[in-house]
Design a protein around this motif. Structure first.
Motif, PDB file in Angstrom:
ATOM      1  N   LYS A  82     -40.897-105.868 -72.332  1.00 29.70           N
ATOM      2  CA  LYS A  82     -42.125-105.745 -71.559  1.00 29.70           C
ATOM      3  C   LYS A  82     -43.320-106.026 -72.467  1.00 29.70           C
ATOM      4  O   LYS A  82     -43.385-105.556 -73.600  1.00 29.70           O
ATOM      5  CB  LYS A  82     -42.238-104.345 -70.953  1.00 29.70           C
ATOM      6  N   VAL A  83     -44.269-106.809 -71.953  1.00 27.23           N
ATOM      7  CA  VAL A  83     -45.470-107.165 -72.698  1.00 27.23           C
ATOM      8  C   VAL A  83     -46.674-106.761 -71.847  1.00 27.23           C
ATOM      9  O   VAL A  83     -46.790-107.188 -70.706  1.00 27.23           O
ATOM     10  CB  VAL A  83     -45.520-108.690 -72.980  1.00 27.23           C
ATOM     11  N   ASP A  84     -47.557-105.935 -72.401  1.00 26.45           N
ATOM     12  CA  ASP A  84     -48.753-105.504 -71.674  1.00 26.45           C
ATOM     13  C   ASP A  84     -49.899-106.458 -71.962  1.00 26.45           C
ATOM     14  O   ASP A  84     -50.441-106.469 -73.062  1.00 26.45           O
ATOM     15  CB  ASP A  84     -49.144-104.083 -72.071  1.00 26.45           C
ATOM     16  N   ILE A  85     -50.257-107.257 -70.957  1.00 29.65           N
ATOM     17  CA  ILE A  85     -51.355-108.201 -71.083  1.00 29.65           C
ATOM     18  C   ILE A  85     -52.458-107.843 -70.088  1.00 29.65           C
ATOM     19  O   ILE A  85     -53.614-107.768 -70.442  1.00 29.65           O
ATOM     20  CB  ILE A  85     -50.884-109.644 -70.847  1.00 29.65           C
ATOM     21  N   GLU A  86     -52.065-107.634 -68.838  1.00 28.56           N
ATOM     22  CA  GLU A  86     -52.999-107.283 -67.771  1.00 28.56           C
ATOM     23  C   GLU A  86     -52.532-106.003 -67.102  1.00 28.56           C
ATOM     24  O   GLU A  86     -51.339-105.733 -67.047  1.00 28.56           O
ATOM     25  CB  GLU A  86     -53.007-108.370 -66.683  1.00 28.56           C
ATOM     26  N   GLU A  87     -53.477-105.255 -66.538  1.00 33.46           N
ATOM     27  CA  GLU A  87     -53.100-104.085 -65.766  1.00 33.46           C
ATOM     28  C   GLU A  87     -52.511-104.534 -64.436  1.00 33.46           C
ATOM     29  O   GLU A  87     -52.887-105.564 -63.889  1.00 33.46           O
ATOM     30  CB  GLU A  87     -54.325-103.208 -65.509  1.00 33.46           C
ATOM     31  N   ASN A  88     -51.590-103.734 -63.907  1.00 31.82           N
ATOM     32  CA  ASN A  88     -50.964-103.956 -62.597  1.00 31.82           C
ATOM     33  C   ASN A  88     -50.106-105.222 -62.521  1.00 31.82           C
ATOM     34  O   ASN A  88     -49.817-105.685 -61.425  1.00 31.82           O
ATOM     35  CB  ASN A  88     -52.008-103.971 -61.474  1.00 31.82           C
ATOM     36  N   LYS A  89     -49.754-105.822 -63.641  1.00 28.45           N
ATOM     37  CA  LYS A  89     -48.871-106.991 -63.644  1.00 28.45           C
ATOM     38  C   LYS A  89     -47.815-106.767 -64.715  1.00 28.45           C
ATOM     39  O   LYS A  89     -48.112-106.312 -65.805  1.00 28.45           O
ATOM     40  CB  LYS A  89     -49.645-108.273 -63.917  1.00 28.45           C
TER      41      LYS A  89
END
Length: 105
Positions: A82-89
Motif C-alpha cells: 500500500k502506498v499513501d499518495i492521496e486521501e480516500n484512494k
C-alpha cells in the motif's frame, strides 16, 4: 489535489513494479440501500497508474512490461504494498507477475 497528481507523476516504479489505483467498493445498491463496510466485498480490480521499465532476463536484456498506464487489471486478493499518495484512494505497488489479468472494458 494538484500536489497529489504531481506526486504520482514523480513516482516511477522500479524494475517490473506496477502502481495500481484500486477501484472503489460499491457502497450503495441500485435501489439506494447503503451496504455496511463489513459486508462490502474486497475490490479485486484497478487501473494502472504507473509502470516500471521492466525486468531483466538471465542474459541481462530488458523485458518490457505487458501492462501499460490506463489498463484495467485483475488483482490478487492479498499482496501488493500500500502506498499513501492521496486521501480516500488506495494505491498499491505490485510486481507485474502478481497481476492476474488485463480486463477489457
Amino acid at each position: 489535489m494538484a500536489k497529489a497528481a504531481a506526486a504520482i507523476k514523480k513516482l516511477m516504479p522500479m524494475f517490473d513494479r506496477v502502481l495500481v489505483l484500486r477501484a472503489e467498493a460499491v457502497t450503495k445498491t441500485k435501489g439506494g440501500i447503503v451496504i455496511p463496510e463489513k459486508s462490502q466485498g474486497k475490490v479485486l480490480h484497478g487501473t494502472v497508474v504507473a509502470v516500471g521499465p521492466g525486468a531483466r532476463n538471465q542474459n541481462g536484456e530488458l523485458v518490457p512490461p505487458q501492462v501499460s498506464v490506463g489498463d484495467n487489471v485483475l488483482l490478487p486478493e492479498y499482496g501488493g504494498t500500500k502506498v499513501d499518495i492521496e486521501e480516500n484512494k488506495e494505491y498499491h505497488l505490485f510486481r507485474e507477475t502478481d497481476i492476474l489479468a488485463k480486463l477489457e472494458m
